[in-house]
Design a protein around this motif. Structure first.
Motif, PDB file in Angstrom:
ATOM      1  N   GLY A 175       0.779  -1.227   0.000  1.00 40.24           N
ATOM      2  CA  GLY A 175       0.000   0.000   0.000  1.00 40.24           C
ATOM      3  C   GLY A 175       0.810   1.277   0.000  1.00 40.24           C
ATOM      4  O   GLY A 175       0.250   2.373  -0.115  1.00 40.24           O
ATOM      5  N   ALA A 176       2.145   1.184   0.090  1.00 40.41           N
ATOM      6  CA  ALA A 176       2.963   2.395   0.173  1.00 40.41           C
ATOM      7  C   ALA A 176       3.003   3.156  -1.142  1.00 40.41           C
ATOM      8  O   ALA A 176       3.158   4.377  -1.158  1.00 40.41           O
ATOM      9  CB  ALA A 176       4.393   2.030   0.604  1.00 40.41           C
ATOM     10  N   VAL A 177       2.857   2.450  -2.273  1.00 42.34           N
ATOM     11  CA  VAL A 177       2.830   3.085  -3.600  1.00 42.34           C
ATOM     12  C   VAL A 177       1.597   2.559  -4.319  1.00 42.34           C
ATOM     13  O   VAL A 177       1.663   1.579  -5.067  1.00 42.34           O
ATOM     14  CB  VAL A 177       4.122   2.777  -4.398  1.00 42.34           C
ATOM     15  CG1 VAL A 177       4.083   3.480  -5.754  1.00 42.34           C
ATOM     16  CG2 VAL A 177       5.364   3.198  -3.609  1.00 42.34           C
ATOM     17  N   PRO A 178       0.457   3.184  -4.128  1.00 44.89           N
ATOM     18  CA  PRO A 178      -0.801   2.635  -4.666  1.00 44.89           C
ATOM     19  C   PRO A 178      -0.830   2.494  -6.178  1.00 44.89           C
ATOM     20  O   PRO A 178      -1.524   1.622  -6.708  1.00 44.89           O
ATOM     21  CB  PRO A 178      -1.850   3.661  -4.186  1.00 44.89           C
ATOM     22  CG  PRO A 178      -1.222   4.350  -3.024  1.00 44.89           C
ATOM     23  CD  PRO A 178       0.245   4.381  -3.312  1.00 44.89           C
ATOM     24  N   SER A 183       8.956   6.450 -10.053  1.00 49.83           N
ATOM     25  CA  SER A 183      10.349   6.748 -10.374  1.00 49.83           C
ATOM     26  C   SER A 183      11.163   6.574  -9.093  1.00 49.83           C
ATOM     27  O   SER A 183      10.603   6.587  -7.978  1.00 49.83           O
ATOM     28  CB  SER A 183      10.496   8.175 -10.913  1.00 49.83           C
ATOM     29  OG  SER A 183      10.161   9.107  -9.907  1.00 49.83           O
ATOM     30  N   LEU A 184      12.450   6.440  -9.241  1.00 47.86           N
ATOM     31  CA  LEU A 184      13.283   6.221  -8.065  1.00 47.86           C
ATOM     32  C   LEU A 184      13.198   7.402  -7.106  1.00 47.86           C
ATOM     33  O   LEU A 184      13.137   7.219  -5.879  1.00 47.86           O
ATOM     34  CB  LEU A 184      14.735   5.989  -8.512  1.00 47.86           C
ATOM     35  CG  LEU A 184      15.657   5.267  -7.528  1.00 47.86           C
ATOM     36  CD1 LEU A 184      15.088   3.909  -7.149  1.00 47.86           C
ATOM     37  CD2 LEU A 184      17.044   5.101  -8.128  1.00 47.86           C
ATOM     38  N   ASP A 185      13.134   8.613  -7.650  1.00 49.19           N
ATOM     39  CA  ASP A 185      13.094   9.777  -6.760  1.00 49.19           C
ATOM     40  C   ASP A 185      11.754   9.889  -6.022  1.00 49.19           C
ATOM     41  O   ASP A 185      11.658  10.572  -5.003  1.00 49.19           O
ATOM     42  CB  ASP A 185      13.393  11.076  -7.522  1.00 49.19           C
ATOM     43  CG  ASP A 185      12.558  11.234  -8.767  1.00 49.19           C
ATOM     44  OD1 ASP A 185      12.753  10.459  -9.705  1.00 49.19           O
ATOM     45  OD2 ASP A 185      11.689  12.130  -8.791  1.00 49.19           O
ATOM     46  N   ASP A 186      10.704   9.190  -6.504  1.00 48.44           N
ATOM     47  CA  ASP A 186       9.451   9.147  -5.752  1.00 48.44           C
ATOM     48  C   ASP A 186       9.626   8.450  -4.407  1.00 48.44           C
ATOM     49  O   ASP A 186       8.804   8.630  -3.497  1.00 48.44           O
ATOM     50  CB  ASP A 186       8.367   8.402  -6.544  1.00 48.44           C
ATOM     51  CG  ASP A 186       7.876   9.186  -7.756  1.00 48.44           C
ATOM     52  OD1 ASP A 186       7.997  10.430  -7.759  1.00 48.44           O
ATOM     53  OD2 ASP A 186       7.392   8.540  -8.717  1.00 48.44           O
ATOM     54  N   LEU A 187      10.666   7.644  -4.303  1.00 50.83           N
ATOM     55  CA  LEU A 187      10.911   6.883  -3.076  1.00 50.83           C
ATOM     56  C   LEU A 187      11.920   7.559  -2.153  1.00 50.83           C
ATOM     57  O   LEU A 187      12.331   6.980  -1.144  1.00 50.83           O
ATOM     58  CB  LEU A 187      11.422   5.485  -3.441  1.00 50.83           C
ATOM     59  CG  LEU A 187      10.520   4.667  -4.376  1.00 50.83           C
ATOM     60  CD1 LEU A 187      11.221   3.372  -4.789  1.00 50.83           C
ATOM     61  CD2 LEU A 187       9.189   4.369  -3.717  1.00 50.83           C
ATOM     62  N   LEU A 236       9.451  -1.805   7.441  1.00 53.01           N
ATOM     63  CA  LEU A 236      10.594  -1.044   7.950  1.00 53.01           C
ATOM     64  C   LEU A 236      11.280  -0.183   6.897  1.00 53.01           C
ATOM     65  O   LEU A 236      12.191   0.576   7.222  1.00 53.01           O
ATOM     66  CB  LEU A 236      11.617  -2.010   8.568  1.00 53.01           C
ATOM     67  CG  LEU A 236      11.109  -2.842   9.750  1.00 53.01           C
ATOM     68  CD1 LEU A 236      12.209  -3.773  10.244  1.00 53.01           C
ATOM     69  CD2 LEU A 236      10.624  -1.943  10.870  1.00 53.01           C
ATOM     70  N   GLY A 237      10.876  -0.287   5.645  1.00 51.25           N
ATOM     71  CA  GLY A 237      11.509   0.522   4.615  1.00 51.25           C
ATOM     72  C   GLY A 237      11.301  -0.075   3.244  1.00 51.25           C
ATOM     73  O   GLY A 237      10.522  -1.027   3.070  1.00 51.25           O
ATOM     74  N   VAL A 238      12.021   0.493   2.271  1.00 56.69           N
ATOM     75  CA  VAL A 238      11.935   0.018   0.884  1.00 56.69           C
ATOM     76  C   VAL A 238      13.320  -0.469   0.457  1.00 56.69           C
ATOM     77  O   VAL A 238      14.335  -0.104   1.044  1.00 56.69           O
ATOM     78  CB  VAL A 238      11.461   1.141  -0.061  1.00 56.69           C
ATOM     79  CG1 VAL A 238      10.106   1.662   0.372  1.00 56.69           C
ATOM     80  CG2 VAL A 238      12.476   2.284  -0.141  1.00 56.69           C
ATOM     81  N   VAL A 256       5.529  -5.174  -5.174  1.00 57.15           N
ATOM     82  CA  VAL A 256       6.637  -4.978  -6.107  1.00 57.15           C
ATOM     83  C   VAL A 256       6.232  -3.880  -7.084  1.00 57.15           C
ATOM     84  O   VAL A 256       5.213  -3.995  -7.769  1.00 57.15           O
ATOM     85  CB  VAL A 256       6.982  -6.281  -6.855  1.00 57.15           C
ATOM     86  CG1 VAL A 256       8.071  -6.028  -7.890  1.00 57.15           C
ATOM     87  CG2 VAL A 256       7.418  -7.343  -5.859  1.00 57.15           C
ATOM     88  N   VAL A 257       7.035  -2.830  -7.120  1.00 54.92           N
ATOM     89  CA  VAL A 257       6.701  -1.630  -7.879  1.00 54.92           C
ATOM     90  C   VAL A 257       7.634  -1.508  -9.075  1.00 54.92           C
ATOM     91  O   VAL A 257       8.861  -1.613  -8.933  1.00 54.92           O
ATOM     92  CB  VAL A 257       6.827  -0.377  -6.979  1.00 54.92           C
ATOM     93  CG1 VAL A 257       6.629   0.905  -7.781  1.00 54.92           C
ATOM     94  CG2 VAL A 257       5.810  -0.458  -5.836  1.00 54.92           C
TER      95      VAL A 257
END
Length: 304
Positions: A175-178, A183-187, A236-238, A256-257
């Motif tokens: 659910g962290a990235v619906p 993009s990498l910078d989104d994270l 705990l993170g990505v 998996v995004v």
């Protein structure tokens, strides 16, 4: 032969500890074998200078002959393989977890069915250590990685054959990235779980993040991909994971995004240039490529 290899590594690296690390022995085992070599020769081959070991004149002379002897053994092995109508040979390969679980089972099963005389044994090493083990002669071949953001410095004495190209994906808490893509910078604002900066993977991922304009906030530094995935599942993170890494056991609680700007890594098999004519080597490479193709992995390298 293994004592001569130890002598050669001692000459190259200067300390018993460094030679032992390169050959995957303990320092005490190398010291014992080198002491036995001195007894075999009946002459003093080494002198200690603090922590370093210096070869005597006779030790240097024997090292020069060791290079010739070990090269002759490899050439003789090749000649015997070429002369045999039935290809009967044993190869030792350096692997890591995702290759061993994702590519090798299918490849080695097919190889055994078509060429039962070829036996492949494996040794799990850190990806950054496998090529050196091939150069030193303790492995016949190894899997190596190049990232699109961090290619591996290459040894002129080695060749490589590309067997697969993987995409990297973001593994995030459910659910962290619906949207299912980012993009990498989104994270950038998420806490990260990554391998240490000394590892090839950890270094490449930090480079990729910097290229996208941020330094990841690394809350957990772990080397094993399975550990990182478990921590992602716990919220705990990505982290980032490759196509083959996704074939490892995936814990619950993970999405998996897809990365909108692809990050690629090339998986190759490294071998010594002197081994190019070994038929068994190329049969192994072909089997691994076929296994990768079954998984939908191409072979266009992710090199600059």
């Amino acid at each position: 032969m293994h004592r001569l290899r130890m002598l050669r590594e001692l000459h190259r690296r200067g300390t018993v500890t460094a030679a032992a690390a390169a050959l995957h022995y303990t320092a005490s085992a190398v010291s014992q074998q080198l002491a036995q070599l001195e007894r075999d020769v009946g002459a003093k081959l080494f002198e200690r200078l603090g922590r370093r070991v210096q070869l005597t004149e006779l030790g240097t002379l024997l090292t020069e002959h060791a290079e010739e002897i070990l090269g002759s053994v490899e050439r003789a092995t090749l000649a015997l393989e070429e002369a045999q109508e039935a290809r009967t040979v044993r190869l030792t390969a350096g692997v890591w977890a995702s290759v061993a679980s994702g590519l090798l089972p299918t490849a080695l099963t097919a190889l055994a069915g078509e060429h039962p005389g070829i036996e492949v044994r494996t040794r799990e090493l850190a990806p950054e250590d496998t090529a050196e083990a091939v150069r030193d002669g303790s492995l016949d071949l190894s899997f190596v990685i190049d990232y699109s953001d961090a290619p591996t410095p290459w040894d002129a004495g080695l060749e490589r054959a590309v067997v697969a190209v993987e995409r990297l994906h973001a593994a995030v808490p459910r659910g962290a990235v619906p949207s299912g893509s980012a993009s990498l910078d989104d994270l950038a604002e998420h806490p990260w779980i990554l391998a240490g900066a000394k590892s090839h993977f950890g270094r490449a991922m930090r480079t990729a993040c910097r290229r996208h304009g941020f330094a990841p906030k690394i809350n957990h530094e772990v080397e094993e991909q399975s550990t990182a995935m478990a921590m992602v599942g716990a919220g705990l993170g990505v982290t980032l994971v490759s196509d083959l890494g996704l074939r490892l056991l995936r814990p619950p609680g993970i999405d998996v995004v897809t990365l909108t700007t692809p990050l690629l890594r090339t998986v190759s098999i490294a071998y010594r240039r002197t081994a190019f004519r070994r038929p068994a080597l190329h049969l192994v490479i072909d089997a691994v490529r076929a296994s990768a193709a079954e998984l939908g992995l191409g072979t266009e390298p992710a090199l600059p």
